[in-house]
Design an enzyme around this catalytic site. Structure first.
Site, PDB file in Angstrom:
ATOM      1  N   PHE A   1     -28.916 -42.824  33.255  1.00 58.55           N
ATOM      2  CA  PHE A   1     -29.671 -42.750  32.010  1.00 58.55           C
ATOM      3  C   PHE A   1     -30.313 -41.367  31.855  1.00 58.55           C
ATOM      4  CE2 PHE A   1     -33.803 -43.467  29.773  1.00 58.55           C
ATOM      5  CZ  PHE A   1     -33.266 -43.687  28.518  1.00 58.55           C
TER       6      PHE A   1
ATOM      7  N   LYS B   1     -35.953 -35.806  40.139  1.00 58.46           N
ATOM      8  CA  LYS B   1     -37.208 -36.550  40.248  1.00 58.46           C
ATOM      9  C   LYS B   1     -37.618 -36.796  41.703  1.00 58.46           C
ATOM     10  CE  LYS B   1     -39.371 -40.561  38.049  1.00 58.46           C
ATOM     11  NZ  LYS B   1     -39.119 -41.673  37.110  1.00 58.46           N
TER      12      LYS B   1
ATOM     13  N   MET C   1     -31.845 -16.408   1.824  1.00 52.86           N
ATOM     14  CA  MET C   1     -30.966 -15.391   2.394  1.00 52.86           C
ATOM     15  C   MET C   1     -29.499 -15.783   2.223  1.00 52.86           C
ATOM     16  SD  MET C   1     -30.920 -12.541   3.809  1.00 52.86           S
ATOM     17  CE  MET C   1     -32.104 -11.898   4.979  1.00 52.86           C
TER      18      MET C   1
HETATM   19  C1  LIG Z   1     -31.405 -22.791  12.911  1.00 53.93           C
HETATM   20  C2  LIG Z   1     -30.747 -21.986  11.853  1.00 53.93           C
HETATM   21  N1  LIG Z   1     -29.884 -22.584  11.000  1.00 53.93           N
HETATM   22  C3  LIG Z   1     -29.282 -21.859  10.024  1.00 53.93           C
HETATM   23  C4  LIG Z   1     -29.527 -20.529   9.890  1.00 53.93           C
HETATM   24  C5  LIG Z   1     -28.831 -19.712   8.806  1.00 53.93           C
HETATM   25  N2  LIG Z   1     -29.796 -19.152   7.850  1.00 53.93           N
HETATM   26  C6  LIG Z   1     -30.263 -17.885   7.931  1.00 53.93           C
HETATM   27  S1  LIG Z   1     -31.381 -17.510   6.769  1.00 53.93           S
HETATM   28  C7  LIG Z   1     -31.266 -19.036   6.082  1.00 53.93           C
HETATM   29  C8  LIG Z   1     -32.081 -19.406   4.882  1.00 53.93           C
HETATM   30  C9  LIG Z   1     -33.529 -19.449   5.178  1.00 53.93           C
HETATM   31  O1  LIG Z   1     -34.188 -20.039   4.082  1.00 53.93           O
HETATM   32  P1  LIG Z   1     -35.750 -20.012   3.971  1.00 53.93           P
HETATM   33  O2  LIG Z   1     -36.370 -20.393   5.248  1.00 53.93           O
HETATM   34  O3  LIG Z   1     -36.143 -20.813   2.792  1.00 53.93           O
HETATM   35  O4  LIG Z   1     -36.067 -18.481   3.770  1.00 53.93           O
HETATM   36  P2  LIG Z   1     -35.709 -17.469   2.582  1.00 53.93           P
HETATM   37  O5  LIG Z   1     -34.424 -16.792   2.962  1.00 53.93           O
HETATM   38  O6  LIG Z   1     -35.572 -18.273   1.327  1.00 53.93           O
HETATM   39  O7  LIG Z   1     -36.854 -16.526   2.567  1.00 53.93           O
HETATM   40  C10 LIG Z   1     -30.338 -19.822   6.790  1.00 53.93           C
HETATM   41  C11 LIG Z   1     -29.955 -21.204   6.421  1.00 53.93           C
HETATM   42  C12 LIG Z   1     -30.422 -19.941  10.826  1.00 53.93           C
HETATM   43  N3  LIG Z   1     -30.694 -18.642  10.818  1.00 53.93           N
HETATM   44  N4  LIG Z   1     -31.033 -20.691  11.768  1.00 53.93           N
END
Ligand SMILES: Cc1ncc(C[n+]2csc(CCOP(=O)(O)OP(=O)(O)O)c2C)c(N)n1
Length: 548
Positions: free
Chosen positions: A109, A159, A460
């Protein structure tokens, strides 16, 4: 004493005062040993967050960050934060519980081969097979994590070994491996420095890792050499340095990128020519000779050959560099570029302009405050528009780019620096990745500030869809976000929402003045983009500054 008691005592002897973690069956003896111990444990609400809090703790202080998780899902939840520490060379000690030795390999487990899982994402990993090895392994693990090029180390402890009776062996001071500077290379480097007409210092995270800011500034102040920084190095070059060009690379400043493309000598100080920095590698600084200073020999020549390489601790190598004064004509040109490409904050719209907001925050918060970022456009705006006087004050998931980093990292920072102003700047996507940590803030009454820059988008990615995928906005719309201020209120955290440019100044002041934890939810236009941007495959002087 038991193995579990030995672990806690050894951590205390090593000066570790705080650890972050989440308990479970296979690590219960260690949690039992924590009860009433001098080492304080912070219960996060997810193991990934425990890892990030430990990273925040170590990045903002230089003290070792430690996290605990149980076997199986507890340990696999730590994986992302360990990988993050690996990519950014952060010393981290991850302790995982494991099923008893006799059950290993039986699909017991919550049994996962954590040693196997961790091998690609740690500097070194151990599984303790015999109780008598525990003390030595733990001491070696701490040494490996913190010496040379730092990095995460995992120790998986079954453990039965936590429960076994062990002797506490006295601290064995392990020998440090200290690479020696090659004096021939120093001579070559100094010749290059004397010949150079247009030199640039390219400053990386190694300056922080080596705690070598003073030596760096001594070199810059004596030479006046213009400096560019990587995301991780921001704060290493002091903000009042006259020839500080700020961040280079994909979202770097225009003056920084142009200067590097024009330079004839690049003095790389603890940086690694990351692809986000170089753009098209073959076109990066293609007129420049390179002097590379790094403690890790594997970095030298990995992406770009160097004419001279000083492989040593920066404390040892930086003072050996000659200090020729930088050519006046080059400095005049640099200054002209800095003026021509200065950031602009006179945004014509009525909505909140994130660069203005962040610049305002930078001016309003205490200069020794710490900013932890998440990942996305907001992260790049922080890097572009905020000033830091130490790399300990700007924490950003650089190498891995992990959404969800900011909030738990800020918790770790606030634990380590209880009297300092600590804020996480997040996006509406990123904040949701570790939102449960609002509970950790409340539980420990930590005055962490939270700024959510909300564009109702995974901004982004949306920007890339707009520019490179014909505006096909696949799965990046977050118009169904919760009300973040109401959500924080459920956890007992106050805050406010703003939507207009005219509200920014007062809201920033209220945030900075707030005594406890506070959330500022700033709604921005869903189409705002980060500029400049070096498109994939392009050279750094082919920056785009608008959507065509
Ligand atoms: C864990 C993870 N999943 C996916 C991504 C891909 N990714 C990079 S930037 C982004 C968008 C981020 O959106 P938000 O936090 O709203 O910030 P903004 O760009 O709008 O300022 C994503 C999905 C990542 N960097 N990390």
């Amino acid at each position: 004493m038991t193995g579990a008691e030995l672990l806690i005592e050894l951590l205390a002897k090593h000066g570790v005062k705080d650890v972050f973690g989440y308990p479970g069956g296979a690590i219960m003896p260690i949690y039992d040993a924590l009860y009433g111990a001098p080492v304080k444990h912070y219960l996060t609400r997810h193991e990934q967050a425990a890892g990030f809090s430990a990273i925040g703790y170590t990045r903002s202080t230089g003290k070792l960050g430690v996290c605990f998780a149980t076997s199986g899902p507890g340990a696999t939840n730590l994986v992302t934060s360990i990988a993050d520490a690996m990519m950014d060379s952060i010393p981290l000690l991850a302790i995982t519980g494991q099923v008893p030795t006799a059950a290993i390999g039986s699909d017991a487990f919550q049994e996962v081969d954590v040693l196997g899982v961790s091998l690609a994402i740690t500097k070194h990993s151990y599984m303790v097979e015999r109780a008598e090895d525990l003390a030595e392994i733990l001491q070696e693990a701490i040494h490996v994590a913190t010496s040379g090029r730092p990095g995460p180390v995992l120790v998986d402890i079954p453990k039965d070994i936590q429960l076994a009776q062990v002797n506490f062996k006295p601290w064995l001071a392990a020998e440090d491996y200290q690479p020696q500077v090659d004096l021939n290379e120093v001579a070559k480097a100094n010749e290059l420095l004397k010949e150079a007409k247009m030199p640039i210092a390219y400053v990386g995270g190694g300056v922080h890792a080596a705690d070598a800011q003073e030596k760096l500034m001594a070199f810059l102040n004596e030479t006046n050499m213009p400096a560019v920084s990587t995301l991780k190095a921001l704060g290493s070059v002091l903000p009042d340095y006259e020839y500080d060009l700020g961040m280079l690379g994909m979202h770097g400043g225009q003056a920084a990128n142009l200067a590097v493309q024009e330079c004839d000598l690049l003095v790389c100080i603890g940086a690694r020519f990351d692809d986000r920095v170089t753009g098209n590698l073959s076109k990066f600084a293609s007129n420049a000779k390179i002097i590379h200073l790094d403690i890790d020999a594997a970095e030298v020549g990995k992406r770009k050959p160097a004419e001279a390489s000083l492989i040593a601790d920066l404390h040892d190598s930086l003072p050996l560099l000659a200090h020729p004064k930088t050519n006046e004509a080059w400095l005049v040109h640099i200054k002209e570029m800095m003026v021509k490409h200065a950031w602009r904050y006179d945004y014509p719209g009525e909505t909140v302009f994130a660069p203005y907001l962040l610049n305002k925050l930078s001016q309003t918060m205490p200069s020794n405050g710490v900013v932890c970022c998440d990942v996305g456009q907001h992260q790049m705006w922080v890097a572009q528009h905020m000033k830091f006087n130490s790399p300990k004050n700007h924490l950003s998931s650089g190498g891995a780019g992990t959404m969800g980093f900011g909030l738990p990292a800020a918790i770790g920072v606030q634990v380590a620096r209880p009297d300092d102003f600590v804020i996480t700047v997040s996006g509406d996507g990123s904040i949701m990745m570790n939102i449960q940590e609002l509970a950790t803030i409340r539980r420990n009454n930590l005055p962490v500030k939270i700024l959510v820059i909300d564009n109702q988008r995974l901004g982004m990615v949306r920007q890339w869809q707009q520019m490179f995928f014909e505006e096909r906005y696949s799965e990046t719309i977050l118009s169904d976000n919760p009300d973040f201020v109401a959500l924080a209120a459920v956890f007992g955290i106050k805050g406010q929402t703003i939507t207009k440019a005219s509200e920014v100044d007062d809201a920033v002041q209220a945030l900075v003045d707030s005594k406890g934890p506070y959330i500022l939810h700033a709604c921005i236009d869903d189409k705002d983009n980060v500029w400049p941007l070096v498109p994939p495959g392009a050279a750094n002087d082919q920056m785009v500054t608008e959507v065509k």
